[in-house]
Design an enzyme around this catalytic site. Sequence first.
Site, PDB file in Angstrom:
ATOM      1  N   LYS A 231       0.816  -1.214   0.000  1.00 13.72           N
ATOM      2  CA  LYS A 231       0.000   0.000   0.000  1.00 13.72           C
ATOM      3  C   LYS A 231       0.851   1.266   0.000  1.00 13.72           C
ATOM      4  O   LYS A 231       2.050   1.231   0.269  1.00 13.72           O
ATOM      5  CB  LYS A 231      -0.988  -0.032   1.177  1.00 13.72           C
ATOM      6  N   ARG A 265      -4.049 -10.043   4.582  1.00 12.79           N
ATOM      7  CA  ARG A 265      -4.422 -10.027   3.157  1.00 12.79           C
ATOM      8  C   ARG A 265      -3.204  -9.562   2.360  1.00 12.79           C
ATOM      9  O   ARG A 265      -2.761  -8.432   2.513  1.00 12.79           O
ATOM     10  CB  ARG A 265      -5.605  -9.091   2.937  1.00 12.79           C
TER      11      ARG A 265
HETATM   12  C1  8Y4 Z   1      -1.163  -1.290  -4.543  1.00  8.82           C
HETATM   13  C2  8Y4 Z   1      -1.389  -2.276  -3.676  1.00  8.82           C
HETATM   14  C3  8Y4 Z   1      -2.128  -0.338  -4.775  1.00  8.82           C
HETATM   15  C4  8Y4 Z   1      -2.587  -2.352  -3.020  1.00  8.82           C
HETATM   16  C5  8Y4 Z   1      -3.342  -0.416  -4.106  1.00  8.82           C
HETATM   17  C6  8Y4 Z   1      -3.557  -1.428  -3.256  1.00  8.82           C
HETATM   18  C7  8Y4 Z   1      -8.184  -4.307   1.759  1.00  8.82           C
HETATM   19  C8  8Y4 Z   1      -9.264  -5.016   1.233  1.00  8.82           C
HETATM   20  C9  8Y4 Z   1      -8.277  -3.925  -0.345  1.00  8.82           C
HETATM   21  C10 8Y4 Z   1      -7.926  -4.394   3.158  1.00  8.82           C
HETATM   22  C11 8Y4 Z   1      -9.826  -5.860   3.280  1.00  8.82           C
HETATM   23  C12 8Y4 Z   1      -5.390  -2.479  -2.069  1.00  8.82           C
HETATM   24  C13 8Y4 Z   1     -10.290  -5.293  -1.024  1.00  8.82           C
HETATM   25  C14 8Y4 Z   1      -6.735  -2.076  -1.666  1.00  8.82           C
HETATM   26  N1  8Y4 Z   1      -7.573  -3.649   0.754  1.00  8.82           N
HETATM   27  N2  8Y4 Z   1     -10.092  -5.792   1.986  1.00  8.82           N
HETATM   28  N3  8Y4 Z   1      -9.316  -4.769  -0.086  1.00  8.82           N
HETATM   29  N4  8Y4 Z   1      -8.780  -5.204   3.876  1.00  8.82           N
HETATM   30  N5  8Y4 Z   1     -10.603  -6.612   4.076  1.00  8.82           N
HETATM   31  N6  8Y4 Z   1      -4.791  -1.460  -2.648  1.00  8.82           N
HETATM   32  O1  8Y4 Z   1      -7.021  -3.782   3.729  1.00  8.82           O
HETATM   33  O2  8Y4 Z   1      -4.949  -3.582  -1.899  1.00  8.82           O
HETATM   34  S1  8Y4 Z   1      -7.964  -3.307  -1.941  1.00  8.82           S
END
Ligand code: 8Y4
Length: 285
Positions: A231, A265
Site C-alpha cells: 500500500k 491479506r
Molecule cells: C497497490 C497495492 C495499490 C494495493 C493499491 C492497493 C483491503 C481489502 C483492499 C484491506 C480488506 C489495495 C479489497 C486495496 N484492501 N479488503 N481490499 N482489507 N478486508 N490497494 O485492507 O490492496 S484493496
Amino acid sequence: MVVPPSNSKLESAFPGARTLDLSRPALMGVLNVTPDSFSDGGQFIEPGAARRQGERLVAEGAALVDVGGESTRPGAEAVPVAEELKRVIPVIQSLGALDAILSVDTSKPEVMRLAVQAGAGMINDVCALGQPGALDAAAECGVPVCLMHMQGEPRTMQASPHYDDVVSDVCRFFEARLEACERAGIPRDRLILDPGIGFGKTLEHNLQLLRGLPSLTAAFELPLLVGVSRKSMFQHLLGRELERRLPGTLAAGLMAVRNGAAILRVHDVWEHADALAVWGAVGAS
Ligand code: 8Y4
C-alpha cells in the site's frame, strides 16, 4: 504477544463447508479480476489465467483467496453490478476445487448472493455491509463476513482524512456495524473486523491503527484481518514505488500479527509464509 480470540475456528453456516483454523496466523491471497490484471489487453478477463493464479496462491500457502472484481484503489470509479458479476462468478466457479476458502471482495448484495451460490465461503466487504440490502444479503448467505472500516468512499477518501482519535473512531464504527449485523440476524461469531489500512487514512493514522490492534481485540474479541500489502503507506514512509514495497509490507505484516491480526491479506504469499514460519520457529518454546 497478543493471543488471537479463543473461539479460534470460524465456521460458515453450511454443513460440510471448510472451516478456517485461526489458532495460527492465516494468509489471504489477493486475486484481482479486474481488466488491468487478467485481460487480453481489452476488457475480456481470461478465467484460465485467473484460475492458475488462484492455484498458485494456495500452493504458496494461502488459506483464503480473495476474489475481487471492483477496483477499490483511491480514485477508482464504480463498476456496474452486471460487469462485476461477469468478472467474478466464472472465476469463483473455476476455483471450486481449491483447498482454500474463497472470499468474494464486494459491497453489492447481488454479487454476494451469486458468489456464495457459486462457491464463495466468505464475504469481504470494504463497506462493512453499509450498502442498501447488503446486511440482509449477508444474513441469508450464512457465510463469515469481514467488516472493514473506511472513511469516505474510494473516489475521494484520501483527499483529507480526519479523526479525533483514529483508534477510538474505528472502535465506535465497529460497535455500530456489529449492532446493525445483530439486528439483521447475522451471528456475531461469523464476523471478522478490519481497520481498513489506507482507506481514508494518512500514514500516521495507519501507524496508529497498527499500534492499536490490541485494543480492537480487547474491545470486541473477534478475529482481525489486516491488509497492508504494497500500500501507499510505504510510498509515504520509504519513498518506494509499487514493485519495491515487499520488505516494508513484511515488517508491517509481522507487527500486525504481533499485535493480534489473525489474517493477513497479501499479494506475496510464499514470502509471508516464510516470514511467519521463521517467526514461529524462533518463538517456539
Ligand atoms: C497497490 C497495492 C495499490 C494495493 C493499491 C492497493 C483491503 C481489502 C483492499 C484491506 C480488506 C489495495 C479489497 C486495496 N484492501 N479488503 N481490499 N482489507 N478486508 N490497494 O485492507 O490492496 S484493496
